[in-house]
Design an enzyme around this catalytic site. Structure first.
Site, short mmCIF file in Angstrom:
data_model
loop_
_atom_site.label_atom_id
_atom_site.label_comp_id
_atom_site.label_asym_id
_atom_site.label_seq_id
_atom_site.Cartn_x
_atom_site.Cartn_y
_atom_site.Cartn_z
N GLU A 493 49.65 46.86 39.86
CA GLU A 493 48.75 48.02 39.77
C GLU A 493 49.36 49.34 40.25
O GLU A 493 48.80 49.99 41.17
CB GLU A 493 47.45 47.73 40.55
N GLU A 578 44.16 39.79 36.37
CA GLU A 578 43.05 39.75 37.33
C GLU A 578 41.76 40.09 36.61
O GLU A 578 41.73 41.00 35.78
CB GLU A 578 43.26 40.76 38.48
#
Length: 674
Positions: A493, A578
């Site tokens: 991320e 995720e």
């Protein structure tokens, strides 16, 4: 007591027999033979009837030694008693006097010992009653069987019993020391008072110590506020395998270091034989030299030593989040004891607050207990076939000024990978935190500024990250990992809204080249950074085996979080490292510690532009209705049936969408509160 010896007590219906002294019989016989006239008189007196209230003389005959029968006696050895001597006649004064003297002598010889015996028995009874009263009586049921004699049958009896007290065998019992038993009442009372005082002190300590800890919330110099760690609750490991080695086997230069197994909190399933060998500069300490890749996660997927057709066969995996990279919302107990103004909001500030020694102690216990072999057993049983393991750069190294605990998490990462191998689970390696922080969120190690490819040290931290991957790729290119490591991740991320897209793509290109050069042939994953799939089109072209890892969380998008449930199930990317079913951001510490939520309109970000102070929950037909986190934060057994149905639909819709591509990794396996 049931097994107490009975003592015979003389009474009016049984003969009173005085024990005969040694030689006594012979002396009496001599006296009788020397004075036959006196003996005859004694026999006559014995035949007389007693006065009222006395025991008949015939009944006492059994206790007197027989003497020679007088000549001329008839059958039964009795003579005819003259009328003048029969007891029916009135006795003379002289006869009464003699009889009283004889009775007094008889009482002295026989009755006084009886009274002494009765007093002794009463005294003994009181002494034994003291043994089995008070605190001793409370402990009677706790004692086990014991043997009374080696030549007698085993039978149940109380440890603190009368006979044992007589034998002096009562001394120590579970729960305290009794000491020798005394017949003195004052001593017994003193001991009872002493034990009552001790018990009262212990009770008060048991009450006040926990209350004081809860009320004060003091950390002190040793960081006790996080010393127990909530998530680290559990029994300490036995470390029995240390018995196979000696501390002398550890070189002096390695004693007390991360290579010294005698300093490890947990040695379970580690090879504790010392080695300082490394691969890519990373220690192999703790690994075994052999491995087996024949395990299979379930009957529907190939074993580890068989090929997995990625892109055709979907991944159904789960993240082991909050384990080797601390996240406050997953393990809030590590942060709950600190006040908001102390600013303990991430692993950086937590480690700095605790200090090197205590931080190492607290975090290693967390590493050891939060995810164990049982975790991997349960993951397999739940039907998953892959695990994504997030870890941080300080598992490999630290830099000047870093407060992080260095290298301890490395061996737990290696042990976790071996557990995955044991149960046929393929591994997605995920570097969750890079030097400088790639996103400024707490799960990157340090909340706040982004120092990776950004700011004064951005380029330096970018190079440090490339060096990190040079080491990691060299290590995991070993033959032992070729079947086990399924995906090699570069950066989790990166916050693309705050970073230069060109700088990030250039760094990614360099990182892929290093990893491939060192022998990694598995797919390489790079996080999309919430930039959105369309914006990645045309970028990073020509890189074989590069997988864009898109994380789907509508709760972090101010526009998508306001979607109704019906709209939310029509949204989803094709690749997902995720995802979750969460439809609110109400979870404690989810948006950073003490930050608030978008759902309630209380999100206070470090930058005013990122703050959200207007509720983002879906508009209700009831204009007066306020947004609430009550249902989302309730215990699952309190969920309404419609909410449960929606959670199922949400999960199925996302999984169906993700399986059109490579599949998915659910976030996350466990939290302290779920």
């Amino acid at each position: 007591m049931a097994n107490h010896r009975r003592e015979s007590r003389p009474d009016s219906s049984s003969p009173r027999v005085r024990p005969r002294r040694e030689g006594e019989h012979g002396e009496r016989e001599k006296r009788r033979s020397r004075d036959p006239t006196a003996e005859g008189e004694r026999r006559k007196r014995r035949r007389r009837r007693p006065v009222s209230g006395e025991t008949p003389r015939r009944a006492r005959r059994t206790e007197l030694e027989p003497g020679p029968e007088p000549e001329g006696s008839e059958t039964g050895g009795q003579q005819e008693i003259p009328e003048s001597q029969r007891s029916s006649n009135v006795l003379s004064i002289d006869s009464l006097a003699k009889l009283d003297a004889l009775n007094e002598k008889t009482r002295y010889l026989y009755r006084e010992p009886v009274r002494d015996t009765e007093r002794e028995m009463e005294k003994e009874k009181r002494r034994k009653e003291k043994v089995v009263t008070g605190r001793v009586m409370k402990e009677r049921g706790k004692h086990s069987r014991r043997r009374e004699d080696e030549d007698r049958k085993e039978k149940k009896r109380r440890v603190v019993s009368g006979p044992l007290a007589e034998e002096g065998k009562v001394g120590r019992r579970r729960g305290g020391y009794i000491g020798s038993l005394s017949e003195d009442d004052d001593d017994g009372r003193k001991r009872r008072k002493l034990w009552l005082a001790i018990g009262s002190i212990v009770l008060l300590l048991a009450i006040f110590i926990p209350v004081g800890i809860v009320v004060s919330k003091k950390k002190g110099g040793d960081g006790s506020g996080a010393s127990d760690g909530g998530a680290t609750q559990g029994s300490d490991p036995s470390n029995s395998n240390l018995g196979s080695i000696s501390e002398n086997d550890i070189p002096t230069s390695a004693k007390g270091s991360v290579l010294d197994p005698f300093t490890w909190y947990d040695t379970t399933d580690f090879n504790v034989t010392f080695t300082n060998d490394t691969v890519g500069g990373l220690s192999i300490m703790g690994l075994n030299s052999t491995w087996n890749d024949t395990a299979q996660a379930n009957p529907y997927v190939p074993a580890l030593d068989k090929s997995w057709m990625y892109g055709t066969m979907p991944i159904r995996g789960v993240n082991l989040g909050g384990w080797l990279s601390i996240e406050p919302f997953i393990t809030p107990s590590l942060f709950n004891s600190y006040e908001e103004n102390e600013g303990i909001v991430d692993e950086y500030t937590l480690s700095k607050e605790l200090g090197p020694s205590q931080a190492a102690k607290v975090l290693e216990k967390h590493y050891a207990l939060f995810m164990t072999e049982q975790t991997f057993i349960d993951v397999r049983a739940a039907g998953f076939d892959h695990v994504r393991i997030p870890f941080s750069y300080w598992a490999v190294t630290t830099y000047p000024g870093d407060p992080y605990v260095p290298k301890i998490s490395w061996r737990y990462l290696l042990r976790g990978i071996e557990y995955a191998r044991k149960y046929g689970l393929r591994v997605n390696l995920d570097v969750h935190a890079l030097p400088g922080s790639q996103n400024g969120w707490n799960h990157s190690g340090r909340q706040g500024n982004i120092g990776w490819l950004n700011g004064n040290d951005g380029a330096l931290n970018g190079q440090r990250s490339l060096d990190l991957h040079a080491q990691l790729s060299t290590f995991f290119a070993q033959p032992r990992y070729k079947n086990l490591i399924a995906i090699y991740g570069l950066a989790n991320e990166p916050r693309m809204s705050k970073l230069s897209v060109d700088d990030v793509t250039a760094w990614t290109t360099s990182a892929v080249a290093i990893v491939r050069k060192n022998g990694i042939k598995q797919p390489i994953a790079f996080g999309d950074g919430f930039l959105g799939l369309p914006k990645w089109q045309g970028k990073l072209q020509g890189i074989e085996g590069l997988v864009l890892d898109a994380h789907q969380y509508v709760i972090f998008n101010p526009d998508q979080i306001a979607f109704t449930h019906q709209k939310k199930i029509h949204f989803g990317p094709t690749l997902c490292g995720e995802w979750s079913q969460a439809d609110t951001d109400c979870t404690t510490y989810l948006n950073n510690v003490n930050t608030g939520s978008r759902w309630l309109g209380t999100l206070q970000a470090s930058s005013p532009a990122d703050s959200i102070l207007t509720p983002s929950c879906p508009k209700s037909s009831d204009a007066a209705a306020a947004c609430s986190c009550a249902e989302a934060n309730a215990s699952p057994d309190q969920y309404s049936d419609p909410y449960k149905k929606w959670l199922m639909m949400n999960a199925e819709a996302q999984m169906t969408s993700f399986e059109q591509g490579w599949g998915w990794f659910y976030w996350t396996w466990i939290t302290e509160d779920a």
